[in-house]
Design a protein around this motif. Structure first.
Motif, mmCIF file in Angstrom:
data_model
loop_
_atom_site.group_PDB
_atom_site.id
_atom_site.type_symbol
_atom_site.label_atom_id
_atom_site.label_comp_id
_atom_site.label_asym_id
_atom_site.label_seq_id
_atom_site.Cartn_x
_atom_site.Cartn_y
_atom_site.Cartn_z
ATOM 1 N N GLY A 25 0.797 -1.223 0.000
ATOM 2 C CA GLY A 25 0.000 0.000 0.000
ATOM 3 C C GLY A 25 0.827 1.270 0.000
ATOM 4 O O GLY A 25 0.409 2.295 0.530
ATOM 5 N N VAL A 26 2.002 1.180 -0.584
ATOM 6 C CA VAL A 26 2.878 2.356 -0.592
ATOM 7 C C VAL A 26 2.624 3.191 -1.846
ATOM 8 O O VAL A 26 2.522 2.662 -2.945
ATOM 9 C CB VAL A 26 4.358 1.923 -0.551
ATOM 10 N N ASP A 27 2.497 4.480 -1.630
ATOM 11 C CA ASP A 27 2.291 5.390 -2.737
ATOM 12 C C ASP A 27 3.653 5.918 -3.172
ATOM 13 O O ASP A 27 4.222 6.782 -2.523
ATOM 14 C CB ASP A 27 1.414 6.551 -2.239
ATOM 15 N N LEU A 28 4.188 5.375 -4.235
ATOM 16 C CA LEU A 28 5.544 5.766 -4.642
ATOM 17 C C LEU A 28 5.518 6.821 -5.741
ATOM 18 O O LEU A 28 4.743 6.726 -6.686
ATOM 19 C CB LEU A 28 6.301 4.547 -5.172
ATOM 20 N N GLU A 29 6.394 7.772 -5.604
ATOM 21 C CA GLU A 29 6.491 8.872 -6.570
ATOM 22 C C GLU A 29 6.835 8.362 -7.976
ATOM 23 O O GLU A 29 7.594 7.404 -8.129
ATOM 24 C CB GLU A 29 7.585 9.833 -6.076
ATOM 25 N N THR A 30 6.261 9.001 -8.989
ATOM 26 C CA THR A 30 6.602 8.648 -10.372
ATOM 27 C C THR A 30 7.231 9.824 -11.125
ATOM 28 O O THR A 30 7.585 9.701 -12.285
ATOM 29 C CB THR A 30 5.356 8.206 -11.180
ATOM 30 N N GLY A 31 7.358 10.961 -10.438
ATOM 31 C CA GLY A 31 7.938 12.143 -11.087
ATOM 32 C C GLY A 31 9.155 12.651 -10.332
ATOM 33 O O GLY A 31 9.144 12.737 -9.105
ATOM 34 N N PHE A 32 10.199 13.000 -11.054
ATOM 35 C CA PHE A 32 11.486 13.348 -10.435
ATOM 36 C C PHE A 32 12.049 14.620 -11.055
ATOM 37 O O PHE A 32 11.882 14.866 -12.246
ATOM 38 C CB PHE A 32 12.488 12.205 -10.649
ATOM 39 N N LEU A 33 12.748 15.377 -10.237
ATOM 40 C CA LEU A 33 13.454 16.531 -10.781
ATOM 41 C C LEU A 33 14.929 16.418 -10.424
ATOM 42 O O LEU A 33 15.306 16.410 -9.258
ATOM 43 C CB LEU A 33 12.899 17.844 -10.212
ATOM 44 N N LEU A 34 15.761 16.301 -11.457
ATOM 45 C CA LEU A 34 17.211 16.298 -11.261
ATOM 46 C C LEU A 34 17.684 17.730 -11.408
ATOM 47 O O LEU A 34 17.402 18.372 -12.419
ATOM 48 C CB LEU A 34 17.888 15.422 -12.322
ATOM 49 N N TYR A 35 18.367 18.229 -10.382
ATOM 50 C CA TYR A 35 18.846 19.600 -10.503
ATOM 51 C C TYR A 35 20.305 19.686 -10.085
ATOM 52 O O TYR A 35 20.798 18.876 -9.311
ATOM 53 C CB TYR A 35 17.970 20.553 -9.685
ATOM 54 N N GLY A 36 20.997 20.670 -10.663
ATOM 55 C CA GLY A 36 22.412 20.830 -10.351
ATOM 56 C C GLY A 36 23.150 21.425 -11.533
ATOM 57 O O GLY A 36 22.555 21.673 -12.588
ATOM 58 N N PRO A 37 24.452 21.650 -11.345
ATOM 59 C CA PRO A 37 25.245 22.327 -12.385
ATOM 60 C C PRO A 37 25.265 21.548 -13.706
ATOM 61 O O PRO A 37 25.041 20.330 -13.708
ATOM 62 C CB PRO A 37 26.646 22.397 -11.772
ATOM 63 N N PRO A 38 25.512 22.244 -14.823
ATOM 64 C CA PRO A 38 25.502 21.586 -16.131
ATOM 65 C C PRO A 38 26.589 20.523 -16.272
ATOM 66 O O PRO A 38 27.636 20.600 -15.625
ATOM 67 C CB PRO A 38 25.739 22.727 -17.130
ATOM 68 N N GLY A 39 26.308 19.524 -17.098
ATOM 69 C CA GLY A 39 27.333 18.542 -17.465
ATOM 70 C C GLY A 39 27.708 17.537 -16.398
ATOM 71 O O GLY A 39 28.787 16.966 -16.434
ATOM 72 N N CYS A 40 26.817 17.295 -15.430
ATOM 73 C CA CYS A 40 27.166 16.373 -14.347
ATOM 74 C C CYS A 40 26.428 15.045 -14.407
ATOM 75 O O CYS A 40 26.443 14.275 -13.451
ATOM 76 C CB CYS A 40 26.980 17.042 -13.002
ATOM 77 N N GLY A 41 25.753 14.774 -15.519
ATOM 78 C CA GLY A 41 25.201 13.433 -15.711
ATOM 79 C C GLY A 41 23.700 13.295 -15.584
ATOM 80 O O GLY A 41 23.192 12.180 -15.514
ATOM 81 N N LYS A 42 22.969 14.397 -15.589
ATOM 82 C CA LYS A 42 21.518 14.294 -15.447
ATOM 83 C C LYS A 42 20.901 13.519 -16.614
ATOM 84 O O LYS A 42 20.128 12.588 -16.408
ATOM 85 C CB LYS A 42 20.887 15.692 -15.356
ATOM 86 N N ARG B 8 5.204 19.539 -6.584
ATOM 87 C CA ARG B 8 4.438 18.787 -5.581
ATOM 88 C C ARG B 8 4.445 17.299 -5.872
ATOM 89 O O ARG B 8 4.646 16.890 -7.004
ATOM 90 C CB ARG B 8 2.988 19.269 -5.589
ATOM 91 N N PRO B 9 4.166 16.497 -4.825
ATOM 92 C CA PRO B 9 4.076 15.046 -5.025
ATOM 93 C C PRO B 9 3.115 14.710 -6.162
ATOM 94 O O PRO B 9 2.087 15.367 -6.322
ATOM 95 C CB PRO B 9 3.518 14.538 -3.690
ATOM 96 N N GLY B 10 3.470 13.722 -6.942
ATOM 97 C CA GLY B 10 2.635 13.315 -8.062
ATOM 98 C C GLY B 10 3.007 14.070 -9.333
ATOM 99 O O GLY B 10 2.623 13.681 -10.421
ATOM 100 N N ARG B 11 3.753 15.158 -9.178
ATOM 101 C CA ARG B 11 4.205 15.902 -10.364
ATOM 102 C C ARG B 11 5.694 15.634 -10.495
ATOM 103 O O ARG B 11 6.086 14.487 -10.614
ATOM 104 C CB ARG B 11 3.855 17.370 -10.190
ATOM 105 N N PHE B 12 6.552 16.692 -10.487
ATOM 106 C CA PHE B 12 7.990 16.404 -10.379
ATOM 107 C C PHE B 12 8.294 16.389 -8.883
ATOM 108 O O PHE B 12 8.991 17.255 -8.359
ATOM 109 C CB PHE B 12 8.823 17.454 -11.110
ATOM 110 N N GLY B 13 7.731 15.402 -8.204
ATOM 111 C CA GLY B 13 7.648 15.453 -6.746
ATOM 112 C C GLY B 13 8.918 15.104 -5.996
ATOM 113 O O GLY B 13 9.110 15.510 -4.867
ATOM 114 N N LYS B 14 9.783 14.305 -6.604
ATOM 115 C CA LYS B 14 10.983 13.905 -5.872
ATOM 116 C C LYS B 14 12.188 14.660 -6.418
ATOM 117 O O LYS B 14 12.583 14.503 -7.563
ATOM 118 C CB LYS B 14 11.198 12.394 -5.978
#
Ligand code: ATP
Length: 267
Positions: free
Chosen positions: A45-62, A170-176
């Motif tokens: 019954g775990v609600d796991l996130e499906t949207g992620f935001l990778l942030y950080g300086p350019p060229g680091c592997g996103k 927000r959760p459910g969007r780019f939530g993590k």
């Protein structure tokens, strides 16, 4: 893949990604195993996130890690550059967003990767104006349809998380939110090893030591890729000058001196 919204399983493997172990573990839990072994997740019954935001300086592997996740999961990958969606006529942007998500659903399991996602999601009423606002609203509608989004994961990437509209995080969007930092000295060595996997690096070269060198301070993964490429070019140049047109046994590995010369050239 030059064509906008074209889907393929990328050929980037985990081994091509240096460092970023923490991210690898997170994505393994949140995406890869979920696609490969959905039964493992049942009954909790775990609600796991499906949207992620990778942030950080350019060229680091996103971009690289997003592709590796898709490869590892055997999922399709759709690469969208945020600004591309904006360069459309009025109304067309919204349609493009809708089409994109519907295409992602048809080829699920799928990872929808939004590069420069900040272009689509700047704070409302700020930089963007109403074109961005309508586009963002459409994006929110699609992201919120998570139930209909079975098997579609979204990953956004940005160098400017601060300009983004809070609503989209927000959760459910780019939530993590996941930070992708500049590599540490040890990680630089790991990245060099990943980059050198398919190159004839001489056995005498210590890539870990090279990564720890002061000359590589503040290098991003992209800078290290440039260094590796330059070193290979210098080595190749050496080989070509020494062999002329004969096929004599020639020095055909990349040695420390080549890396030193490459460092001199790129910095
Ligand atoms: P941007 O914000 O500019 O889009 P990014 O974080 O998405 O950058 P990538 O496109 O993933 O960066 O990296 C650019 C190139 O740098 C990669 O194709 C790869 O050659 C090299 N690189 C960056 N980070 C790594 C890493 N962690 N391991 C191996 N190679 C890397």
């Amino acid at each position: 893949s030059k064509r906008e919204g074209f889907s393929v399983i990328p050929n980037v493997k985990w081994e091509d990604v240096g460092g970023l172990d923490y991210l690898r573990k997170e994505f393994d839990r949140y995406i890869v195993r979920r696609i490969k072994y959905p039964e493992d997740y049942e009954g909790f019954g775990v609600d796991l996130e499906t949207g992620f935001l990778l942030y950080g300086p350019p060229g680091c592997g996103k971009t690289l890690i997003a592709k590796a996740v898709a490869n590892e999961a055997g999922a399709n990958f759709i690469h969208i550059k945020g600004p591309e969606l904006l360069n459309k006529y009025v109304g067309e942007s919204e349609l493009a967003v809708r089409t994109l998500f519907s295409r992602a659903r048809t080829c699920s399991p799928c990872i929808l990767f939004f590069d420069e996602v900040d272009a689509l999601a700047t704070k409302r009423g700020k930089e963007g104006g109403w074109v961005v606002e309508r586009l963002l609203n459409q994006l929110l509608i699609e992201l919120d349809g998570a139930e209909q989004r079975q098997g579609v994961f979204v990953i956004g990437a940005t160098n400017r998380p601060g300009v983004m509209d809070r609503a989209i995080l927000r959760p459910g969007r780019f939530g993590k939110l996941l930070y992708v930092p500049l590599p540490s000295p040890d990680e630089r060595g790991l990245i060099l090893k990943a980059l050198g996997r398919k190159k004839p690096i001489d056995a005498s070269v210590d890539l870990s030591a090279l990564g720890r060198m002061e000359a590589c301070e503040n290098f991003s993964g992209a800078d290290l890729a440039a260094l590796m490429n330059e070193a290979a070019m210098v080595a190749l140049e050496d080989k070509l000058t020494s062999t002329k047109s004969t096929s004599d046994a020639a020095p055909c590995t990349i040695k420390s001196t080549h890396f030193e010369r490459a460092l001199g050239k790129i910095s």
